[in-house]
Design a protein around this motif. Structure first.
Motif, PDB file in Angstrom:
ATOM      1  N   GLU A 187       0.832  -1.216   0.000  1.00 13.64           N
ATOM      2  CA  GLU A 187       0.000   0.000   0.000  1.00 13.64           C
ATOM      3  C   GLU A 187       0.864   1.262   0.000  1.00 13.64           C
ATOM      4  O   GLU A 187       0.549   2.258  -0.671  1.00 13.64           O
ATOM      5  N   ILE A 188       1.967   1.228   0.747  1.00 15.94           N
ATOM      6  CA  ILE A 188       2.882   2.376   0.775  1.00 15.94           C
ATOM      7  C   ILE A 188       3.500   2.589  -0.597  1.00 15.94           C
ATOM      8  O   ILE A 188       3.576   3.728  -1.102  1.00 15.94           O
ATOM      9  N   LEU A 189       3.958   1.500  -1.226  1.00 19.29           N
ATOM     10  CA  LEU A 189       4.541   1.609  -2.572  1.00 19.29           C
ATOM     11  C   LEU A 189       3.524   2.133  -3.573  1.00 19.29           C
ATOM     12  O   LEU A 189       3.827   3.001  -4.401  1.00 19.29           O
ATOM     13  N   LEU A 190       2.306   1.629  -3.502  1.00 19.41           N
ATOM     14  CA  LEU A 190       1.266   2.044  -4.439  1.00 19.41           C
ATOM     15  C   LEU A 190       0.927   3.523  -4.259  1.00 19.41           C
ATOM     16  O   LEU A 190       0.709   4.249  -5.240  1.00 19.41           O
ATOM     17  N   THR A 191       0.897   3.989  -3.028  1.00 20.77           N
ATOM     18  CA  THR A 191       0.633   5.409  -2.775  1.00 20.77           C
ATOM     19  C   THR A 191       1.730   6.270  -3.391  1.00 20.77           C
ATOM     20  O   THR A 191       1.456   7.321  -3.987  1.00 20.77           O
ATOM     21  N   GLY A 192       2.978   5.826  -3.247  1.00 21.59           N
ATOM     22  CA  GLY A 192       4.081   6.560  -3.873  1.00 21.59           C
ATOM     23  C   GLY A 192       3.948   6.632  -5.374  1.00 21.59           C
ATOM     24  O   GLY A 192       4.210   7.676  -5.995  1.00 21.59           O
ATOM     25  N   VAL A 193       3.534   5.526  -5.999  1.00 23.63           N
ATOM     26  CA  VAL A 193       3.329   5.523  -7.460  1.00 23.63           C
ATOM     27  C   VAL A 193       2.243   6.517  -7.856  1.00 23.63           C
ATOM     28  O   VAL A 193       2.387   7.283  -8.820  1.00 23.63           O
ATOM     29  N   TRP A 194       1.138   6.531  -7.112  1.00 19.05           N
ATOM     30  CA  TRP A 194       0.045   7.469  -7.391  1.00 19.05           C
ATOM     31  C   TRP A 194       0.527   8.918  -7.320  1.00 19.05           C
ATOM     32  O   TRP A 194       0.228   9.743  -8.184  1.00 19.05           O
ATOM     33  N   VAL A 195       1.267   9.236  -6.257  1.00 24.27           N
ATOM     34  CA  VAL A 195       1.731  10.618  -6.061  1.00 24.27           C
ATOM     35  C   VAL A 195       2.670  11.039  -7.186  1.00 24.27           C
ATOM     36  O   VAL A 195       2.575  12.166  -7.705  1.00 24.27           O
ATOM     37  N   VAL A 196       3.573  10.159  -7.584  1.00 24.90           N
ATOM     38  CA  VAL A 196       4.498  10.490  -8.676  1.00 24.90           C
ATOM     39  C   VAL A 196       3.743  10.735  -9.977  1.00 24.90           C
ATOM     40  O   VAL A 196       4.013  11.695 -10.714  1.00 24.90           O
ATOM     41  N   LEU A 197       2.765   9.883 -10.273  1.00 24.78           N
ATOM     42  CA  LEU A 197       2.006  10.028 -11.520  1.00 24.78           C
ATOM     43  C   LEU A 197       1.178  11.307 -11.538  1.00 24.78           C
ATOM     44  O   LEU A 197       1.118  12.003 -12.556  1.00 24.78           O
ATOM     45  N   LEU A 198       0.545  11.651 -10.412  1.00 27.49           N
ATOM     46  CA  LEU A 198      -0.291  12.844 -10.375  1.00 27.49           C
ATOM     47  C   LEU A 198       0.519  14.134 -10.320  1.00 27.49           C
ATOM     48  O   LEU A 198      -0.011  15.203 -10.604  1.00 27.49           O
ATOM     49  N   ASN A 199       1.795  14.027  -9.959  1.00 25.20           N
ATOM     50  CA  ASN A 199       2.664  15.208  -9.911  1.00 25.20           C
ATOM     51  C   ASN A 199       3.710  15.161 -11.014  1.00 25.20           C
ATOM     52  O   ASN A 199       4.838  15.614 -10.845  1.00 25.20           O
ATOM     53  N   ARG A 200       3.291  14.612 -12.159  1.00 24.15           N
ATOM     54  CA  ARG A 200       4.220  14.444 -13.281  1.00 24.15           C
ATOM     55  C   ARG A 200       4.842  15.768 -13.713  1.00 24.15           C
ATOM     56  O   ARG A 200       6.004  15.826 -14.100  1.00 24.15           O
ATOM     57  N   LYS A 201       4.093  16.865 -13.625  1.00 25.48           N
ATOM     58  CA  LYS A 201       4.621  18.154 -14.094  1.00 25.48           C
ATOM     59  C   LYS A 201       5.785  18.647 -13.242  1.00 25.48           C
ATOM     60  O   LYS A 201       6.606  19.423 -13.708  1.00 25.48           O
TER      61      LYS A 201
END
Length: 461
Positions: free
Chosen positions: A144-158
């Motif tokens: 769950e921690i890893l998945l949250t990190g992936v989400w944050v990176v993708l949504l902050n791509r800019k």
């Protein structure tokens, strides 16, 4: 560890999972685009209520066969409501608020399936075992921690605009490899667990997750470092332009004082020439006009910084034998910061002047700006060298245009080998997006044209 101790650890790990889920949700919400400000107290209270409700549901119906469905419904509703009222009310972000808990619960189910499928293949039948359940709980939380990190990176791509293509995709390679290693450890660790217990395997899994978080931290740090370096370069250029501008103003003030001091002599000379030779007197007057023009600072707009940029680029264009034609109507750019003004106009005009200076025939840079329906529209057009018109597909403002590798879109190389600012079209576009603006660029014949639109600042009622 006996059955009772394993049962106690199971209860602790279940409670810990509710805390991890609440913290992951808070981290996810707080690292998406913030559209609502001033809600810090309410956000802390909302996350606490989220955790309390999650713990209540988890322990209240933990023996129910529908627990995963109820948890999914609770997490989705609470995440959407919390995100909508306290973080961002955009339709797309509401969709993200729904999708995030769905992916978390899906991963939970997947981990449980893998662990208990392994148990079934090991014993030939599905037998409940606290040790295996505890291993599944730990793996679930780390995943769950890893998945949250992936989400944050993708949504902050800019935020990671300096890292593109395969380098950005490579960021997700460590989590993928880590997940493979984790499931491999579970699958091949049968004998090891029987002999030595599961502590070492769990420790390995913990360090794998820690390594991934550290890699993301380094990646974020490097990206921010590059961005700060670019901003520092812009700031340096901004300061240099201001210094040069005021230095020129001082020189022109000194020249004007000398001219005023000599004005009586000039008037007497003109009167004498007018009586003797009218043509020579007119030529003298023209020279006087040229001297007056040279000591003048042209105010193209009511924006001080834009005037500095335009005067600086007009002088640079003159040095490169480029005619700079500027016609600006009544525009309102007071809401744009000086640094952003430098990023947008200095970069585009630098490259436009450089490209026009390499044209074989007419060397022209045209700047047009006016206000249309509460939008400031700016058009920068420059001539360019025909032999360098290597057409390529380049994405500009979300649409595909046939563009050149010369003109206002690219950081040009100077004759002395130095580049302008090296920030490129992407930084200009991102700066415009801060103010709700946009940009389109295209090549027409031997001209390169950039069109910019910037909405005027809305007055607060």
């Amino acid at each position: 560890m006996d059955w009772v101790e394993s049962g106690i650890w199971n209860e602790i790990l279940v409670l810990m999972e509710t805390v991890v889920l609440a913290l992951c949700t808070w981290y996810f919400l707080s690292h998406t685009k913030q559209g609502i400000k001033g809600k810090k107290k309410y956000r802390c209270a909302a996350i606490f209520l989220y955790w309390a409700g999650l713990a209540g549901v988890t322990f209240g119906i933990q023996d129910s066969r529908y627990i995963n469905l109820v948890l999914l419904a609770y997490m989705a509703v609470m995440t959407i409501l919390t995100g909508f009222w306290l973080y961002n009310r955009g339709g797309m972000y509401c969709f993200y608020y729904f999708l995030f808990p769905v992916t978390l619960v899906t991963v939970q189910i997947f981990v449980i399936y893998i662990v208990f499928a392994y148990m079934s293949s090991r014993w030939g039948t599905l037998i409940f075992d606290y040790t295996s359940a505890n291993v599944a709980l730990i793996i679930k939380q780390l995943t769950e921690i890893l998945l949250t990190g992936v989400w944050v990176v993708l949504l902050n791509r800019k935020k990671y605009e300096n890292v593109k293509g395969i380098r950005f995709a490579g960021l997700f390679l460590p989590p993928a490899v880590s997940m493979f290693i984790i499931f491999s450890l579970i699958y091949i660790g049968d004998v090891f667990v029987q002999l030595y217990g599961s502590f070492l395997i769990l420790l390995d899994i913990f360090f794998l997750v820690f390594m991934n978080l550290y890699i993301w931290y380094l990646f974020s740090y490097q990206s921010k470092s590059k961005k700060l370096k670019t901003e520092l370069e812009i700031q340096k250029r901004h300061s240099e332009m201001q210094y040069q501008y005021y230095e020129k103003v001082e020189q022109k003030v000194q020249s004007s004082r000398k001219m005023i001091h000599d004005m009586r002599n000039h008037l007497q000379a003109i009167e004498a020439l007018q009586e003797q030779d009218g043509a020579q007197a007119k030529a003298y007057v023209r020279d006087m006009h040229q001297m007056l023009d040279n000591i003048g600072i042209v105010n193209f707009t009511n924006s001080r910084m834009l005037n500095i940029i335009l005067n600086d680029k007009a002088e640079e264009a003159e040095k490169n034998s480029v005619k700079m034609d500027v016609q600006i109507g009544e525009i309102h750019l007071e809401h744009i910061k000086d640094m952003d003004m430098t990023t947008i106009f200095a970069n585009l005009l630098d490259n436009a002047v450089e490209a026009a200076g390499q044209a074989e025939r007419e060397r022209v840079v045209q700047v047009r700006a006016d206000t249309f329906h509460e939008f400031t529209a700016v058009r920068i057009c420059n001539s360019m060298r025909c032999t360098d018109m290597a057409v390529r597909e380049n994405e500009v403002d979300g649409t595909m245009k046939n563009t050149q590798n010369l003109g206002a879109s690219e950081p040009m190389e100077r004759k002395d080998g130095k580049s302008h600012m090296g920030i490129g079209l992407e930084n200009v576009r991102h700066t415009l997006e801060k103010y709700g603006g946009g940009m389109m660029a295209e090549a027409v014949g031997n001209e390169y044209i950039v069109n910019i639109t910037i909405p005027e600042k809305e007055e607060k009622s």
